[in-house]
Scaffold this active site. Structure first.
Site, PDB file in Angstrom:
ATOM      1  N   GLU A  83      36.883  45.385  23.689  1.00 55.08           N
ATOM      2  CA  GLU A  83      35.891  46.023  24.567  1.00 55.08           C
ATOM      3  C   GLU A  83      36.432  47.357  25.084  1.00 55.08           C
ATOM      4  O   GLU A  83      37.510  47.404  25.683  1.00 55.08           O
ATOM      5  CB  GLU A  83      35.574  45.084  25.736  1.00 55.08           C
ATOM      6  CG  GLU A  83      34.488  45.638  26.650  1.00 55.08           C
ATOM      7  CD  GLU A  83      34.170  44.720  27.821  1.00 55.08           C
ATOM      8  OE1 GLU A  83      34.363  43.492  27.707  1.00 55.08           O
ATOM      9  OE2 GLU A  83      33.738  45.246  28.855  1.00 55.08           O
ATOM     10  N   LYS A 277      35.012  37.426  35.034  1.00 52.60           N
ATOM     11  CA  LYS A 277      35.029  37.916  33.643  1.00 52.60           C
ATOM     12  C   LYS A 277      35.853  39.199  33.579  1.00 52.60           C
ATOM     13  O   LYS A 277      36.638  39.414  32.659  1.00 52.60           O
ATOM     14  CB  LYS A 277      33.585  38.137  33.178  1.00 52.60           C
ATOM     15  CG  LYS A 277      33.440  38.460  31.706  1.00 52.60           C
ATOM     16  CD  LYS A 277      33.566  39.924  31.398  1.00 52.60           C
ATOM     17  CE  LYS A 277      33.341  40.210  29.918  1.00 52.60           C
ATOM     18  NZ  LYS A 277      33.649  41.589  29.550  1.00 52.60           N
ATOM     19  N   ASP A 293      47.076  31.031  24.006  1.00 50.04           N
ATOM     20  CA  ASP A 293      45.756  30.430  23.799  1.00 50.04           C
ATOM     21  C   ASP A 293      44.813  30.873  24.932  1.00 50.04           C
ATOM     22  O   ASP A 293      44.847  30.320  26.028  1.00 50.04           O
ATOM     23  CB  ASP A 293      45.949  28.903  23.788  1.00 50.04           C
ATOM     24  CG  ASP A 293      44.670  28.139  23.570  1.00 50.04           C
ATOM     25  OD1 ASP A 293      43.581  28.726  23.713  1.00 50.04           O
ATOM     26  OD2 ASP A 293      44.756  26.941  23.271  1.00 50.04           O
ATOM     27  N   HIS A 390      31.848  53.711  31.480  1.00 47.58           N
ATOM     28  CA  HIS A 390      31.418  53.016  30.264  1.00 47.58           C
ATOM     29  C   HIS A 390      30.702  53.956  29.309  1.00 47.58           C
ATOM     30  O   HIS A 390      30.878  53.891  28.105  1.00 47.58           O
ATOM     31  CB  HIS A 390      30.473  51.863  30.628  1.00 47.58           C
ATOM     32  CG  HIS A 390      31.226  50.638  31.008  1.00 47.58           C
ATOM     33  ND1 HIS A 390      30.670  49.389  31.008  1.00 47.58           N
ATOM     34  CD2 HIS A 390      32.510  50.464  31.393  1.00 47.58           C
ATOM     35  CE1 HIS A 390      31.579  48.516  31.376  1.00 47.58           C
ATOM     36  NE2 HIS A 390      32.695  49.145  31.631  1.00 47.58           N
TER      37      HIS A 390
HETATM   38  C1  MEV Z   1      32.800  44.259  32.058  1.00 46.00           C
HETATM   39  O1  MEV Z   1      33.500  43.823  30.915  1.00 46.00           O
HETATM   40  C2  MEV Z   1      33.430  43.678  33.292  1.00 46.00           C
HETATM   41  C3  MEV Z   1      32.711  43.966  34.598  1.00 46.00           C
HETATM   42  O2  MEV Z   1      31.357  43.570  34.505  1.00 46.00           O
HETATM   43  C4  MEV Z   1      33.443  43.209  35.663  1.00 46.00           C
HETATM   44  C5  MEV Z   1      32.761  43.222  37.021  1.00 46.00           C
HETATM   45  O3  MEV Z   1      31.531  43.351  37.095  1.00 46.00           O
HETATM   46  O4  MEV Z   1      33.487  43.031  38.008  1.00 46.00           O
HETATM   47  C6  MEV Z   1      32.695  45.436  34.887  1.00 46.00           C
END
Ligand code: MEV
Length: 445
Positions: A83, A277, A293, A390
């Site tokens: 990513e 995430k 893992d 991004h």
């Molecule tokens: C994107 O890979 C991760 C984010 O969505 C994490 C977040 O929102 O804290 C930017």
């Protein structure tokens, strides 16, 4: 399509040929698979053996995030992730905290867990009474398996009898804890557990006080939920040192917005999942680069995040009397010996790049990467928004996809500083550049 039999017994070439024939252009497909093979046949063979039915390799970027100051030591952190923005975010954060004291960590513990689940339809009081005797037999019979681990200072820590018969009639378990030192320990634990099950059955059938018909082993398996294999990682600074961390924003305003951003994740599981995430963006990239893992690490982290009954963030902010502290509390079970760590050529290099850390040091590094990514993400979210960064990466990916000539890249980046990025817009700008050779406001796109 008919069922395929005996596929696993074919050679790699035969497998490629079988699968390629399913496409309209078998030769091209077969060549494409082969084009990703490693040029060194020995390494290719090694890579193929990591899995089954392998046709080719699936390349992922191997990146580094420099300037990670962790417990006073400077690391260049290897990260394997597909990513865009994750490595940039980790690097930005690392650089910022390098100048503000770096990341600190504390290993809470490294205890691993395994269970033998069984049904018991015999005298439970007698089993409890005789359990110390059984426990000795279990430990004695695994001595050959545990010998090396004991030499390294690890081994079986304890075996407890747990009664779950209030949930399912007769359900009980041997709840076992282990110290697996520098290995993640999955094979070691599972081997011990399967030996425990055999010893348990044998012991049971030789005890005349029992009926001999009341024990059914259900399964033996380690648990990936290891809340006591855990690291705490934090960064901290005085709030006024955060002045201008984002241009024109005071440290106090930033800290307040940041705290609120994390608070939202504490309240709302929808936000908490995305928040976590972002933590695993960093953690997984290090876990992958170090040959560990990531599925186990994720499963454990998410279960731990739900321990209160609600899914919550793994990071926490403390804002007290002008002091900002941001902490990640991460259960993680990873190793630096065994499994892929000793085999994958790039894993060996990644670990070397980190100075061949032990397992606890690697836990700290993975946690620092997680905290760094989370810091960057929440910082952007509560200030400029996430899309700014991004979109820049998105623009680079689009330019790659459209094979934009090198000399057009600069003007295109400049143009999209003030325009919305999309494939069609980039294509139009590129076409305009190809036509006029330059891009200015008079160019209609
Ligand atoms: C994107 O890979 C991760 C984010 O969505 C994490 C977040 O929102 O804290 C930017």
């Amino acid at each position: 399509m008919e069922m395929i039999n005996g596929f696993s017994k074919l050679t790699t070439e035969e497998k490629i040929s079988t699968i390629s024939k399913l496409f309209d252009n078998p030769k091209d497909v077969a060549d494409y698979f082969r084009s990703f093979h490693h040029q060194n046949p020995r390494i290719q063979e090694l890579l193929e053996e990591f899995s089954e039915n392998t046709l080719s390799n699936f390349p992922m970027p191997f990146s580094v995030a420099p300037n990670f100051l962790i417990n006073g030591k400077n690391y260049i952190v290897p990260m394997v992730i597909e990513e865009s923005s994750v490595v940039a975010a980790a690097s930005n954060s690392a650089k910022y905290w390098y100048r503000h004291g770096g990341f600190k960590t504390e290993i809470v513990d490294t205890e691993k867990i395994g269970q033998v689940h069984f049904l018991w339809k015999d005298n439970t009081d007698l089993l409890r009474y005789k359990f110390p005797e059984l426990k000795n037999a279990l430990i004695e019979d695994t001595e050959a398996i545990t010998e090396n681990m004991r030499k390294r200072g690890g081994g079986i820590l304890d075996i407890e009898l747990k009664d779950l018969s209030d949930k399912e009639p007769g359900l009980m378990q041997l709840y076992c804890t282990f110290d697996t030192k520098d290995s993640m320990g999955a094979n070691f634990i599972n081997s011990c557990l399967e030996q425990f099950a055999s010893t348990f059955k044998e012991w049971y059938h030789h005890e005349p006080e029992f009926t001999g018909e009341g024990l059914e082993i259900i399964m033996c398996i380690l648990s990936n939920l290891t809340p006591d294999s855990r690291v705490k990682c934090w960064v901290e600074t005085e709030v006024d040192k955060l002045d201008n961390i984002v241009n024109g924003v005071s440290g106090a305003d930033f800290a307040r917005s940041f705290e609120l951003g994390v608070r939202v994740a504490e309240i709302d599981p929808h936000r908490a999942v995305t928040h976590n995430k972002g933590i695993f963006n960093g953690v997984d990239a290090v876990v992958l680069a170090s040959g560990n893992d990531f599925r186990a690490v994720e499963a454990c982290g998410h279960a731990y995040a739900s321990r209160s009954g609600q899914y919550r963030p793994l990071t926490h902010v403390e804002l007290n009397e002008g002091h900002f502290k941001f902490t990640l509390d991460l259960p993680i079970s990873i190793g630096v010996v065994g499994g892929l760590t000793n085999l994958h050529p790039l894993v060996k290099l990644a670990l070397k790049m980190l100075g061949n850390p032990d397992a606890t040091e690697l836990m700290s590094i993975a946690a620092a990467a997680g905290l760094a990514n989370n810091f960057s993400a929440v910082k952007s979210l509560v200030t400029t928004g996430i899309q700014k960064g991004h979109m820049k990466m998105h623009l680079f990916n689009i330019m790659k996809q459209l094979e934009v000539p090198r000399e057009f890249k600069g003007p295109i980046v400049e143009y999209f500083k003030t325009h919305k990025v999309s494939v069609s817009e980039v294509r139009k700008v590129m076409e305009a550049l190809q036509f006029t050779g330059k891009l200015n406001n008079s160019v209609k796109i």
